[in-house]
Write a protein that holds these residues in place. Sequence first.
Motif, PDB file in Angstrom:
ATOM      1  N   CYS A 263       0.792  -1.240   0.000  1.00  0.00           N
ATOM      2  CA  CYS A 263       0.000   0.000   0.000  1.00  0.00           C
ATOM      3  C   CYS A 263       0.818   1.282   0.000  1.00  0.00           C
ATOM      4  O   CYS A 263       0.244   2.375   0.005  1.00  0.00           O
ATOM      5  N   GLY A 272      -3.817   2.683   9.403  1.00  0.00           N
ATOM      6  CA  GLY A 272      -5.094   2.791  10.104  1.00  0.00           C
ATOM      7  C   GLY A 272      -5.843   4.051   9.734  1.00  0.00           C
ATOM      8  O   GLY A 272      -7.069   4.039   9.560  1.00  0.00           O
ATOM      9  N   ARG A 274      -5.610   5.713   6.923  1.00  0.00           N
ATOM     10  CA  ARG A 274      -6.094   5.561   5.555  1.00  0.00           C
ATOM     11  C   ARG A 274      -7.290   4.618   5.486  1.00  0.00           C
ATOM     12  O   ARG A 274      -8.232   4.833   4.723  1.00  0.00           O
ATOM     13  N   MET A 275      -7.260   3.552   6.287  1.00  0.00           N
ATOM     14  CA  MET A 275      -8.406   2.641   6.331  1.00  0.00           C
ATOM     15  C   MET A 275      -9.657   3.382   6.775  1.00  0.00           C
ATOM     16  O   MET A 275     -10.759   3.147   6.252  1.00  0.00           O
ATOM     17  N   GLY A 278     -11.424   4.978   4.079  1.00  0.00           N
ATOM     18  CA  GLY A 278     -11.941   4.098   3.035  1.00  0.00           C
ATOM     19  C   GLY A 278     -10.930   3.704   1.979  1.00  0.00           C
ATOM     20  O   GLY A 278     -11.304   3.254   0.888  1.00  0.00           O
ATOM     21  N   ASP A 279      -9.634   3.826   2.276  1.00  0.00           N
ATOM     22  CA  ASP A 279      -8.588   3.496   1.316  1.00  0.00           C
ATOM     23  C   ASP A 279      -8.516   1.973   1.151  1.00  0.00           C
ATOM     24  O   ASP A 279      -8.168   1.247   2.087  1.00  0.00           O
ATOM     25  N   GLU A 280      -8.804   1.483  -0.051  1.00  0.00           N
ATOM     26  CA  GLU A 280      -8.875   0.049  -0.287  1.00  0.00           C
ATOM     27  C   GLU A 280      -7.501  -0.618  -0.251  1.00  0.00           C
ATOM     28  O   GLU A 280      -7.372  -1.763   0.195  1.00  0.00           O
ATOM     29  N   GLN A 283      -6.575  -1.059   3.325  1.00  0.00           N
ATOM     30  CA  GLN A 283      -7.392  -2.130   3.915  1.00  0.00           C
ATOM     31  C   GLN A 283      -6.864  -3.499   3.500  1.00  0.00           C
ATOM     32  O   GLN A 283      -6.772  -4.415   4.321  1.00  0.00           O
ATOM     33  N   PHE A 286      -3.672  -4.337   5.404  1.00  0.00           N
ATOM     34  CA  PHE A 286      -4.015  -4.733   6.770  1.00  0.00           C
ATOM     35  C   PHE A 286      -4.558  -6.153   6.789  1.00  0.00           C
ATOM     36  O   PHE A 286      -4.176  -6.972   7.633  1.00  0.00           O
ATOM     37  N   ASP A 287      -5.429  -6.467   5.844  1.00  0.00           N
ATOM     38  CA  ASP A 287      -6.055  -7.793   5.811  1.00  0.00           C
ATOM     39  C   ASP A 287      -5.025  -8.885   5.535  1.00  0.00           C
ATOM     40  O   ASP A 287      -5.074  -9.969   6.134  1.00  0.00           O
TER      41      ASP A 287
END
Length: 413
Positions: A263, A272, A274-275, A278-280, A283, A286-287
């Motif tokens: 990212c 965090g 950026r998440m 709504g930053d895909e 996210q 992180f996932d």
Amino acid sequence: MSATRVLVLNSGSSSVKYQLLDMAGGAGERLASGIVERIGQGEVADHTAALKRVAAELAAAGLGLDSPALAAVGHRVVHGGTRFTEPTLIDDGVVAAIEDLVPLAPLHNPANITGIKVARELRPDLPQVAVFDTAFHSTIPEAAARYAIDAATADAHGVRRYGFHGTSHAYVSRAAARLLGKDVSDTNAIVLHLGNGASASAVRGGVCVDTSMGLTPLEGLVMGTRSGDIDPAVIFHLSRVAGMSTDETDTLLNKRSGLLGLCGDNDMREIGRRMGEGDERAQLAFDVYIHRLRKYVGAYFAVLGRVDVVAFTAGVGENSAAVREAAMHGLGGLGIELDTVRNALRASSEGASGGSWGGGPPGGSWGRLISAVDSRVAVAVVPTDEELEIATETYALVSAAPSDVPTAPIFRS
């Protein structure tokens, strides 16, 4: 005046970190700490100049290297291979053997050696001890240490799992047991050292039986800039289709991968933020990070059979409630129930001074529980203290009776 102080040195390629601790009574009181950076630039020409600056800073504080209270210098050394499996008194043979191991840690061992040599020149009369990042993991069984490649090739070139962050895993596994009020010999722990570099370990009764990093610190968990586990054939594929050299692939996997590669950020706080917007890409990073972490937690449950505590430590592990909650979410089948309120609290607001929060040593805490009261497996946040671990191991070695001091076998290749 009895000699109870230990100077801990962590010599990197461009910096020297230091702490001076008083080990009287085993308390490990921190008397001074600091860092000399930008070695090779400006005023700090080399490691000799850096160590002289450390000496000057300590002297200015009335804690000079010539003090009779100084018992030893403890040096962090990243790679001990199979030769060094415990703290070792340094002599010329030990230095030569650490130099032989440079191919296994070309970015770290040379700087560690330089720090050792300079410190020995400054205080040749003082015991100096090497404490190895790999040593705590030397107990893992052959089934966990061996890679399934041609055995003769592996043996000839030292290819096996060594593991790293050993001083942190050793300290945290013991501290977690104390937090639970248990003897470490009766405690099974999964330790998650989550910083920019990240590693997991399975510790049975205080003895490491598996760890995520391997021949190098690249294997295992997703890290700030390192890929962690990857199909080795990716390297061959990139060589064939992208024309990437060995050095280019090394740089890709170690410095342009992990969270940064996914990212563009390797700071979990920024990810965090950026998440939250709504930053895909953030996210997804992180996932991926959490997915790999949960896989190792599950694997180490299988390795240990019984787990008493999962302990989070290091920068991300100690400070990211979101990472801890996501990593432990849905693991009720393994006996893990997180207390989301405890997890979200900052340590400074808890006053961890006893009871269910756990007591601690003089001047500090062994950590704090963040699991629910009825959780079969405890979940804890345990601040790591690698410098204290190095000082403890160093002081124990130099304080031992001569017959009790282990002599490490030195095999020159």
